[in-house]
Design an enzyme around this catalytic site. Structure first.
Site, PDB file in Angstrom:
ATOM      1  CG  HIS A 105      -1.801   1.154   1.390  1.00  0.00           C
ATOM      2  ND1 HIS A 105      -3.127   1.143   1.014  1.00  0.00           N
ATOM      3  CD2 HIS A 105      -1.587   2.397   1.887  1.00  0.00           C
ATOM      4  CE1 HIS A 105      -3.674   2.323   1.269  1.00  0.00           C
ATOM      5  NE2 HIS A 105      -2.753   3.102   1.803  1.00  0.00           N
ATOM      6  CD  GLU A 106       1.688   3.625   3.754  1.00  0.00           C
ATOM      7  OE1 GLU A 106       1.917   4.687   3.143  1.00  0.00           O
ATOM      8  OE2 GLU A 106       0.658   3.436   4.438  1.00  0.00           O
TER       9      GLU A 106
ATOM     10  CG  HIS B 227       0.281   6.232  -0.704  1.00  0.00           C
ATOM     11  ND1 HIS B 227      -0.722   6.997  -1.254  1.00  0.00           N
ATOM     12  CD2 HIS B 227      -0.286   5.586   0.349  1.00  0.00           C
ATOM     13  CE1 HIS B 227      -1.855   6.824  -0.560  1.00  0.00           C
ATOM     14  NE2 HIS B 227      -1.615   5.959   0.414  1.00  0.00           N
TER      15      HIS B 227
ATOM     16  CD  GLU C 203      -5.917   5.557   0.472  1.00  0.00           C
ATOM     17  OE1 GLU C 203      -4.970   6.365   0.666  1.00  0.00           O
ATOM     18  OE2 GLU C 203      -6.130   4.575   1.205  1.00  0.00           O
TER      19      GLU C 203
END
Lengths: 505, 505
Positions: free
Chosen positions: B269-270, B273, B299
């Site tokens: 997820h990070e 980003h 997001e």
């Protein structure tokens, strides 16, 4: 509030802002040297440039000038609390120094040294002093120009530069110090060379895995009292210590898996610097005084812990069992006496940063003599390689085959730092003077070390040195502790005793 | 140079300085959250305060106003290159927003939210909403006051707040999106609850040593294309991603040794980003445009990589052998199909940040509905606990026994962030829309994932989204890629297909 009080409050606020920039810059530098991914380096350098420019603007602004003028009036100065008063005087010295250099000349100097560092790196790699020479000539020229702007005490132009790193230090004080060091050290090194009783240090070059060296270094740093709750240890190419505030003083190190006589002592050295900063009185936070008082006093703390403690016999009498536990095979069959002698082996060598405790000062002295000559224009840059090698021959009895291993080894001159080198030896001199007093004032001094109990020593250092930050000058610190001035006799007595015994002289 | 050119150059220089502060602040925050020893925290917070104040001063100064006025003239704007033009418009929007709030009111708000965060922490720990209530009432009051200063589009006051996080987004667009999500998700969750064919995920709670989880996470991040030469991964209490510049975008994570279904997906997820920030066009560096264009688009990147890639069947068809190699005993006898079903298990739960891919949007929706009600004054703060629990019952079929597990779980409102929550679901909606287009435009899309080859996908994302930074608005990005507006149908189609299959509905 009175006018003075209003002004003082505004001044403190202003200084706090200025100091915030310094601390942010310190974080950016630390991160750059320990952590930052390489693709972000260029952008990082630009940010550092922008913030450094802002910091310089604050330090030299009209607003700062007005604060300093108003608060330097005798009545105003009198009305201030002691911390604000000392901050005013400290900022004033800095302000006047900065103001005297024309902005365009200073910018040219900054650009020059930035270029010179790059050229120096290449010149060192290629063993080509002639590449670096024109840059160094211009840098020396700038030093002379700066001394003209700043003025000097009429005795020696080099004093003006010494004062940048060791406030109050002069050639008149340093010459006899180095004379003592020169005379006694050269003799001692020669006697050691002739001694048949040389330590075997080959076992220090067995394999020492990095992770285990790190674990043992952390163990020792905790024991001597570096506060990991107010700091941390990371890896970097060159070890350093950096303080953001007394609650956050970080050190770095590097590990050579084939040399035990390196990282641990470097860690202790940096922790010595760090414990100084960790123990500065918190009421100095947010002022320019929350810092070591000079490079020499700072170095006295790192060298004290590294050598007077870390390379002492009682220290290893206590910790050798722990070391053997960490590295059982490497130290199998090695007695604590053999270890003690091995880590204190004296060998004339070319590189200052790798020198042993005894010959180190000779390396510093060569640089001191050359700098003094350059600034007084009795030595020319073009002659440096030859002069370097002559002095190496005279003091250490060896001559480097290349300038890479000689005159090109240090970054200091490329960076424009003249007057810095002597503080390395001053650190040793101060450390020996302080040790002499500690032995009298701290009861059971040797036993404490032999028991691994460093609390009373730390307390003494905090009470007599650390807490003051820049509230006391180096001269005041030395005088208050020893009752006398800087004196190299204590260092030489200590070195003669230690190494005569190790080498059975 | 023309007057415009001179002005534009001065403006760019000014913006670069302002951006330097942002980047320095980002480093200071990153360090504070990953590295900094606790004793230095207070001083660190003060420095952050000083630099943030300076940054705000630069963003709202007379000088900035003059630059913006001069460069906003049609003739001037026309003369600018596209990056400078977009920077002017971006800074202008920010400047006008800041200028409309009286400085003293803004300061009060900052102090209030700082206090409220502390009170919220305690209220959450003590399960005592009444402690937090007066603070939240004042914060909501400030939101209404700010909307008054800023004005609104005449349709819905909440639109003004949405625009802070998702420029151009409105209640008119969001209501149908959440209506679709609400209707279809609630049904799907109910059907899943009735399904007899539930995945066993117990093996995900065996023991997974942290170091091994970290090694596997790093392996996966390298495979999907997070550039460790332009970033690094550290530990922190709450995972986050922070960008200093496209060459230095860092992520953090935490590891739970008893839960495999956590850190790896958080890392992906990070990294989603981070890959956005790493791939912004370098010519936007030094401007305010070198950043993701909105929270929702940001997001979409993290959720795309976490769920559409990281929780997909082809992904694990490829990487399951590597996973089994890393954790042989933990996955002994577990088929790839069992793993795939386990990591996609749907379970209504109380905490948003721990929710599965499907129920997550219901958590977000509850907050959206409440925020809309608070800002339009149809809901009162005092009624929040009851309203929260009603909505949980209605949408998720469960009711938390405490406010700690309910209305007090998120920090956002304490920090004064209203309008932020919907962007979490917008991210999912966008991601599904983008995926739909990628499946058409990238040949062999599924096979690429099944072969662990993500280059073409990264290139597509860079070309269509990442490179632009803030040069394109979120609406422009979505329109250019999909040819339509925001549309939740794609997300629901994707979710219905995926979970109907997993649960044999």
């Amino acid at each position: 509030m009175s006018t003075h009080e209003n002004r003082a409050a505004a001044f403190r606020q202003y200084v706090k802002k200025m100091v915030s920039y310094n601390q942010a810059l310190a974080v950016l530098h630390w991160d750059k040297n320990t952590q930052a991914p390489k693709k972000g380096m260029d952008a990082r350098s630009e940010i550092i440039g922008v913030l450094a420019g802002e910091q310089f603007r604050l330090a030299t602004s009209k607003e700062m000038e007005e604060h300093l003028e108003a608060l330097s009036e005798p009545a105003a100065l009198e009305s201030l609390d002691e911390v604000t008063r000392a901050t005013v005087l400290d900022c004033k010295k800095d302000f006047e120094r900065n103001k005297k250099i024309p902005a365009d000349r200073y910018e040219e100097f900054v650009v020059l040294t930035s270029q010179a560092e790059t050229v120096w790196e290449e010149a060192r790699a290629k063993n080509d002093f002639s590449m670096f020479r024109p840059y160094l000539e211009r840098i020396v020229g700038f030093q002379l120009e700066f001394v003209d702007y700043w003025g000097f005490d009429g005795k020696n132009k080099y004093n003006t530069l010494l004062d940048l790193y060791e406030p109050g230090m002069t050639v008149d004080q340093l010459d006899p110090i180095f004379a003592t060091l020169r005379e006694k050290t050269v003799k001692l090194v020669a006697a050691i060379a002739d001694s048949p009783n040389k330590p075997d240090s080959s076992f220090l070059n067995k394999h020492f895995p990095e992770a285990e060296q790190e674990a043992f270094s952390r163990f020792i740093l905790e024991k001597i009292g570096y506060d990991f709750q107010a700091g941390r240890m990371d890896r970097s190419v060159h070890p350093f210590c950096t303080s953001f505030n007394p609650g956050d003083v970080r050190i770095t190190t590097r590990f050579d898996p084939n040399d035990f006589n390196n990282a641990l002592f470097s860690c202790i050295h940096e922790a010595g610097h760090a414990m100084y900063e960790q123990n500065i009185d918190p009421r100095l936070m947010g002022t320019t005084l929350c810092d070591g008082t000079s490079m020499g006093i700072h170095e006295s703390q790192s060298r004290y812990w590294e050598n007077m403690i870390g390379r002492s016999r009682p220290f290893w009498n206590h910790f050798y069992a722990d070391l053997q536990k960490q590295f059982p095979s490497q130290f199998e069959g090695v007695s604590v006496e053999q270890l003690y002698r091995a880590i204190n082996r004296v060998t004339p060598s070319f590189i200052r940063t790798e020198a042993d405790e005894l010959t180190y000062n000779l390396h510093v002295m060569i640089r001191y003599e050359i700098e003094k000559g350059l600034i007084n224009q009795t030595i020319e840059v073009g002659d440096l390689p030859a002069i370097w090698n002559e002095k190496m021959k005279e003091y250490l009895g060896i001559v480097p085959e290349t300038d890479t291993l000689g005159v090109l080894q240090d970054i200091h001159w490329a960076g424009g730092s003249f007057g810095y080198f002597p503080t390395y030896s001053l650190g040793n001199v101060y450390a020996a003077q302080f040790t002499h007093v500690m032995q009298q004032q701290i009861s059971g001094y040797e036993d404490l070390i032999a028991n691994g109990e460093f609390g009373p020593i730390r307390e003494w250092l905090k009470k007599n040195i650390h807490q003051y930050g820049k509230m006391k000058s180096p001269g005041e610190i030395v005088k208050a502790i020893t009752g006398e001035g800087t004196n190299a006799t204590y260092l030489m007595n200590y070195l003669e005793k230690k190494f005569s015994e190790i080498y059975s002289l």
